[in-house]
Enzyme design. Structure first.
Site, mmCIF file in Angstrom:
data_model
loop_
_atom_site.group_PDB
_atom_site.id
_atom_site.type_symbol
_atom_site.label_atom_id
_atom_site.label_comp_id
_atom_site.label_asym_id
_atom_site.label_seq_id
_atom_site.Cartn_x
_atom_site.Cartn_y
_atom_site.Cartn_z
ATOM 1 N N ALA A 61 33.173 50.954 36.685
ATOM 2 C CA ALA A 61 33.921 50.631 35.927
ATOM 3 C C ALA A 61 34.697 49.538 35.156
ATOM 4 C CB ALA A 61 34.806 52.018 34.745
ATOM 5 N N GLY A 100 32.591 54.632 38.782
ATOM 6 C CA GLY A 100 31.551 54.137 38.103
ATOM 7 C C GLY A 100 29.831 54.147 38.304
ATOM 8 N N GLU A 103 28.904 56.869 40.254
ATOM 9 C CA GLU A 103 28.094 57.320 39.432
ATOM 10 C C GLU A 103 26.346 57.335 38.640
ATOM 11 O OE1 GLU A 103 32.285 57.736 37.505
ATOM 12 O OE2 GLU A 103 31.904 59.603 36.832
ATOM 13 N N GLU A 123 38.042 56.958 41.741
ATOM 14 C CA GLU A 123 39.179 57.065 41.013
ATOM 15 C C GLU A 123 40.369 57.246 41.288
ATOM 16 O OE1 GLU A 123 35.696 57.591 40.801
ATOM 17 O OE2 GLU A 123 34.640 56.545 39.582
HETATM 18 C C1 LIG Z 1 41.800 59.029 23.781
HETATM 19 C C2 LIG Z 1 41.613 58.288 25.445
HETATM 20 C C3 LIG Z 1 40.336 58.904 25.984
HETATM 21 C C4 LIG Z 1 39.745 58.268 27.431
HETATM 22 C C5 LIG Z 1 38.841 58.744 27.530
HETATM 23 C C6 LIG Z 1 37.567 56.783 28.243
HETATM 24 C C7 LIG Z 1 36.645 57.774 29.008
HETATM 25 C C8 LIG Z 1 36.627 56.181 29.666
HETATM 26 C C9 LIG Z 1 35.756 56.382 29.956
HETATM 27 C C10 LIG Z 1 35.336 56.360 31.827
HETATM 28 C C11 LIG Z 1 34.157 56.311 32.335
HETATM 29 C C12 LIG Z 1 34.873 56.572 34.228
HETATM 30 C C13 LIG Z 1 33.609 55.917 34.853
HETATM 31 C C14 LIG Z 1 34.770 55.984 36.117
HETATM 32 O O1 LIG Z 1 34.551 56.738 36.533
HETATM 33 C C15 LIG Z 1 36.208 55.001 36.273
HETATM 34 C C16 LIG Z 1 36.212 53.571 37.099
HETATM 35 O O2 LIG Z 1 34.792 53.632 37.772
HETATM 36 S S1 LIG Z 1 37.472 53.002 37.738
HETATM 37 C C17 LIG Z 1 37.178 52.248 39.152
HETATM 38 C C18 LIG Z 1 36.504 52.132 40.472
HETATM 39 N N1 LIG Z 1 35.934 51.322 41.305
HETATM 40 C C19 LIG Z 1 36.905 50.801 42.001
HETATM 41 O O3 LIG Z 1 38.296 51.914 42.645
HETATM 42 C C20 LIG Z 1 36.449 49.519 42.869
HETATM 43 C C21 LIG Z 1 38.249 48.765 42.610
HETATM 44 N N2 LIG Z 1 37.429 46.969 43.881
HETATM 45 C C22 LIG Z 1 37.772 47.827 44.692
HETATM 46 O O4 LIG Z 1 37.469 48.917 45.762
HETATM 47 C C23 LIG Z 1 37.321 46.151 45.650
HETATM 48 O O5 LIG Z 1 37.449 45.428 45.092
HETATM 49 C C24 LIG Z 1 35.650 45.759 46.245
HETATM 50 C C25 LIG Z 1 34.485 46.791 44.846
HETATM 51 C C26 LIG Z 1 35.142 47.903 47.488
HETATM 52 C C27 LIG Z 1 35.438 44.880 46.549
HETATM 53 O O6 LIG Z 1 36.325 44.274 47.578
HETATM 54 P P1 LIG Z 1 36.508 42.964 47.793
HETATM 55 O O7 LIG Z 1 35.664 42.276 48.251
HETATM 56 O O8 LIG Z 1 37.818 43.009 48.898
HETATM 57 O O9 LIG Z 1 37.179 42.212 46.759
HETATM 58 P P2 LIG Z 1 38.630 41.959 46.280
HETATM 59 O O10 LIG Z 1 39.334 44.124 46.183
HETATM 60 O O11 LIG Z 1 39.383 41.432 46.373
HETATM 61 O O12 LIG Z 1 37.612 42.300 44.191
HETATM 62 C C28 LIG Z 1 37.754 40.970 43.883
HETATM 63 C C29 LIG Z 1 37.055 40.718 42.532
HETATM 64 O O13 LIG Z 1 37.002 41.764 41.804
HETATM 65 C C30 LIG Z 1 38.017 42.593 40.633
HETATM 66 N N3 LIG Z 1 37.362 43.642 40.818
HETATM 67 C C31 LIG Z 1 37.356 44.911 41.978
HETATM 68 N N4 LIG Z 1 36.823 45.461 40.903
HETATM 69 C C32 LIG Z 1 36.898 45.868 40.125
HETATM 70 C C33 LIG Z 1 36.771 46.521 38.787
HETATM 71 N N5 LIG Z 1 35.987 47.554 39.247
HETATM 72 N N6 LIG Z 1 36.650 46.495 37.483
HETATM 73 C C34 LIG Z 1 36.874 45.499 37.633
HETATM 74 N N7 LIG Z 1 37.626 44.430 38.393
HETATM 75 C C35 LIG Z 1 37.853 44.466 39.418
HETATM 76 C C36 LIG Z 1 39.525 42.388 41.439
HETATM 77 O O14 LIG Z 1 40.581 42.706 41.023
HETATM 78 C C37 LIG Z 1 39.236 41.498 42.604
HETATM 79 O O15 LIG Z 1 39.531 40.116 40.930
HETATM 80 P P3 LIG Z 1 40.988 39.431 41.453
HETATM 81 O O16 LIG Z 1 41.856 40.793 40.503
HETATM 82 O O17 LIG Z 1 41.366 39.145 42.778
HETATM 83 O O18 LIG Z 1 40.789 38.305 40.262
#
Ligand SMILES: CCCCCCCCCCCCC[C@H](O)CC(=O)SCCNC(=O)CCNC(=O)[C@H](O)C(C)(C)COP(=O)(O)OP(=O)(O)OC[C@H]1O[C@@H](n2cnc3c(N)ncnc32)[C@H](O)[C@@H]1OP(=O)(O)O
Length: 719
Positions: A61, A100, A103, A123
């Site tokens: 996500a 996500g 997922e 997550e």
């Molecule tokens: C009343 C309230 C109601 C509440 C209900 C709300 C419901 C909402 C519905 C949600 C459903 C849930 C969905 C899901 O279960 C939730 C998720 O998916 S959370 C995200 C999970 N993913 C992660 O944690 C992965 C995170 N990323 C990483 O681990 C790494 O970035 C990577 C993918 C392994 C790549 O690593 P690298 O090559 O080293 O690169 P960087 O880490 O430096 O990242 C580069 C750049 O990308 C940005 N970035 C990375 N991942 C994300 C992301 N998921 N979203 C946005 N941006 C992302 C990162 O910040 C870097 O950018 P910079 O910060 O340097 O500008």
């Protein structure tokens, strides 16, 4: 953004396009909904492949959307639509399939992964749970124990492990999309019922209750107050015990609680803060994107005590050639044995060959003549370090970067003793240096941007959270620690015990309270520093005046313990007692309590009742206040630098986001009000005097942390 193509005549190929990690933003979700619909309604399409552009399937996500009003199609119905499709949908996983992203892949009927791909549901590290069906589908696919492990730790698994666990159906070393298209053609027309994971029951598990109880206990212990790991266990329990629809309802409820919790905000802030610190800036205007690092192929470490050994290991593990220098033969031999052992153990853990040949040992400083970078790690003595730097300047080839691993000495002074001060920076590692994540890269007014860029890049290569900071006493981390420790001493004088103070801090989330930590690192360390500062006096004087030194309140408690030979764990006695020297289990010490009683009597102090809240406010707000001074002095470029330092190097609980984020959460006005309150009670304690930056922020309406830079122009926050 998702692109649609028809390939091999009858396969619909959907490509996620959202650089850099193809996060599932509203536009991507809309793109998936539209292209899936298009593929399913095209009679010429027999099967579908979903992949991501630029060698990455999907990073999950879009975390940036969590802070705003979320629009666009929701994930859960989108994934259900894929799972219930009447044509096979195959996920072609390259790079990462996380959160996500995984997922989405679990909603597909088949998963083909490249051998270098990584998969996971991380997550929990963002304060959430896999709430797009991941907590319900993964246990159904791989069983409860394996799913619990992945979901509660958030760890990423390799493609090979994913295959073994049954998360993916095939692993390829070749072009993943080609393999997935071929696979999709081969399964076209097959029944999809057995491939819809949500329809599976969870694999049977004997002693389910006992398993959950055991895991919950473990998770509670390691969570240190974080709520997401516990919710993850509860969600998996729902998968194991409820029909899918009810499990999804439970997943939603748990997610709603987490999503709106301060902990999720803190953990997501940490995620971005850790990336923001890489975009460093110096007050001179030099910055990460305009400063080119020098290549470092060969490095040297001078001095092979505890720090030097750890630094050698950290460098060798990145694949660098390292010259390890120690002038004393016996020390050198001992160090060689210790370093080889650490390299062997590390390699075994990572399943690689140990880099033993990468280290050359020498007693002679001349051996470093052709290295690109030297890290000096000799004893903390300015005269000794100056001598080493002068020798290095004479021996090293022109342009060699000279780094000092000092934790307390003046980097500018050392630089000024060399002919090329622009080549000098501090690289402040934390013990054990090959394990601890933090590296403070300390620049002086004359350090060149290239020197800073090189040290920062090397830190990143070593897997460190590297933070560029200005030069001052204690740099950022230790400078903030000083008022924190002093407040803890004052609390003992006023009636607290080490147990009470430590309990309050550990309940807050620190792995160890200040006194247990002091016992671990050794009371003599601070004693030596205080002696050097002329603060230590013979312990016979009494009364208030004996506790005012250099014009401010001073507690000699630590000095008095050292005079008794109580240096902490290594002597078996400190703020606590231990079974024997070196033992780690701290036990309450009646001697210490009567010592405190006698001390208070000698100094006319009357013990009063102190509660956890006072402990937290006085220790933490004093530390935070110093953080504001550091920002005001331009030593740290933004609050995220301080927070990353505290979370990665000082045990600050990650789910509280770091000290500056915590202040922002508590409310700057509240922090200011409490500091003013304690300052009135303790006017002889300067570190309780609120910083002018804190006052200015409160006066400007307490903007949220990512807007501090706007209120205070000096900050260069990259948040
Ligand atoms: C009343 C309230 C109601 C509440 C209900 C709300 C419901 C909402 C519905 C949600 C459903 C849930 C969905 C899901 O279960 C939730 C998720 O998916 S959370 C995200 C999970 N993913 C992660 O944690 C992965 C995170 N990323 C990483 O681990 C790494 O970035 C990577 C993918 C392994 C790549 O690593 P690298 O090559 O080293 O690169 P960087 O880490 O430096 O990242 C580069 C750049 O990308 C940005 N970035 C990375 N991942 C994300 C992301 N998921 N979203 C946005 N941006 C992302 C990162 O910040 C870097 O950018 P910079 O910060 O340097 O500008």
């Amino acid at each position: 953004m998702a692109e649609y193509n028809r390939v091999s005549e009858c396969v619909g190929l959907i490509t996620l396009r959202n650089p850099p990690v193809n996060a599932l933003s509203a536009a991507v979700r809309q793109g998936i909904v539209d292209t899936v619909q298009r593929a399913l309604s095209d009679p010429n399409v027999k099967s579908v492949v979903i992949c991501g552009q630029n060698g990455i399937f999907c990073g999950g996500a879009d975390i940036k959307e969590f802070g705003s009003n979320m629009t666009g199609p929701p994930l859960i119905p989108m994934i259900h639509a894929i799972e219930s499709a009447n044509k096979p949908v195959v996920a072609a996983i390259e790079g990462s399939a996380l959160g996500g992203g995984l997922e989405l892949a679990l909603g597909c009927h088949y998963r083909i992964a490249h051998s270098k791909a990584r998969l996971g549901l991380p997550e929990v590290s963002l304060g959430l749970l896999p709430a797009a069906g991941g907590s319900q589908r993964l246990p159904r696919l791989i069983g409860v124990p394996a799913a619990l492990n992945l979901i509660t730790t958030g760890r990423h698994v390799t493609a090979a492990e994913a295959l073994q666990l049954g998360i993916v159906d095939q692993v390829t070393d070749h072009n993943t999309v080609d393999a997935a298209v071929k696979f999709a053609l081969s399964v076209a027309g097959r029944s999809l019922d057995p491939r819809r994971i949500s329809t599976h029951p969870c694999p049977q598990q004997p002693d389910l209750d006992a398993l959950f109880e055991e895991v919950m206990q473990k998770v509670r212990q390691s969570a240190r107050g974080a709520i997401a790991p516990i919710a993850c266990v509860q969600a998996v329990r729902a998968a194991a015990t409820l029909p899918y629809a009810q499990g999804m309802e439970r997943e939603r409820e748990l997610m709603a609680t987490l999503f709106t919790s301060g902990q999720a905000r803190a953990l997501q802030y940490c995620f971005f803060a850790e990336r923001a610190v890489g975009r460093w800036r110096m007050p001179s205007g030099a910055r990460w994107d305009t400063s080119k690092p020098r290549p470092v192929h060969k490095a040297a470490v001078i001095g092979l005590g505890t720090m030097g050994r750890g630094i050698t290991v950290a460098l060798a593990q990145t694949g660098l050639s390292v010259i390890a220098v120690e002038t004393q033969e016996k020390q050198l031999m001992e160090a060689k044995q210790a370093i080889s052992g650490m390299l062997e153990r590390g390699a075994k853990r990572r399943g690689v060959a140990p880099a033993l040949d990468g280290v050359i040992y020498s007693q002679n400083i001349q051996a470093v003549a052709d290295v690109d970078l030297v890290i000096e790690a000799v004893f903390e003595d300015i005269a000794l370090k100056t001598k080493v730097f002068q020798q290095l300047s004479a021996v090293c080839k022109p342009g060699t970067l000279l780094c000092t691993n000092t934790s307390a000495l003046d980097v500018d002074q050392l630089a000024s003793e060399t002919p090329n001060p622009e080549l000098v920076v501090g690289m402040h590692f934390f013990a054990p240096a090959h394990v601890m994540k933090l590296l403070e890269v300390v620049y002086g007014p004359r350090s060149s941007p290239q020197a800073v860029a090189t040290a920062m890049q090397l830190g990143k290569k070593m897997g460190k959270a590297s933070v560029a900071v200005g030069n001052c006493r204690g740099f950022v981390g230790n400078r903030m620690l000083k008022p924190y420790i002093e407040e803890a001493f004052f609390l003992l004088e006023e009636g607290a015990t080490p147990e009470l103070v430590d309990q309050a801090l550990e309940e807050f989330g620190f792995p160890m309270g200040v006194f247990r930590m002091s016992d671990l690192s050794g009371l003599d360390v601070g004693w030596r520093v205080r002696k050097g500062d002329g603060l230590v006096e013979p312990g016979t004087a009494s009364g208030r005046s004996a506790r005012i030194r250099q014009g401010r309140r001073y507690s000699p408690l630590g000095d008095l313990l050292c005079e008794e030979g109580r240096f902490g764990q290594k002597t078996g006695r400190g703020w606590y007692q231990y079974d024997k020297p070196g033992s780690r289990v701290a036990r309450s010490d009646p001697w210490l309590h009567s010592f405190l009683g006698a001390y208070r009597a000698q100094h006319g102090l009357v013990a009063r009742r102190i509660d956890h809240q006072e402990v937290l406010e006085r220790c933490l707000y004093a530390l935070i206040n110093e953080g504001f001074h550091i920002l005001d002095d331009g030593i740290a470029a933004g609050p995220e630098d301080i927070d990353v330092i505290y979370v990665s190097g000082y045990g600050w609980p990650r789910h509280r986001g770091g000290p500056m984020f915590y202040a922002n959460m508590v409310g700057l006005a509240k922090v200011l009000e409490r500091l003013e309150h304690y300052q009135q009670l303790h006017p002889e304690v300067p570190h309780l005097q609120p910083s002018s930056l804190l006052r200015r922020l409160v006066a400007s309406g307490s903007p949220p942390i990512h807007k501090w830079g706007e209120a205070i122009k000096k900050l260069h926050s990259q948040l």
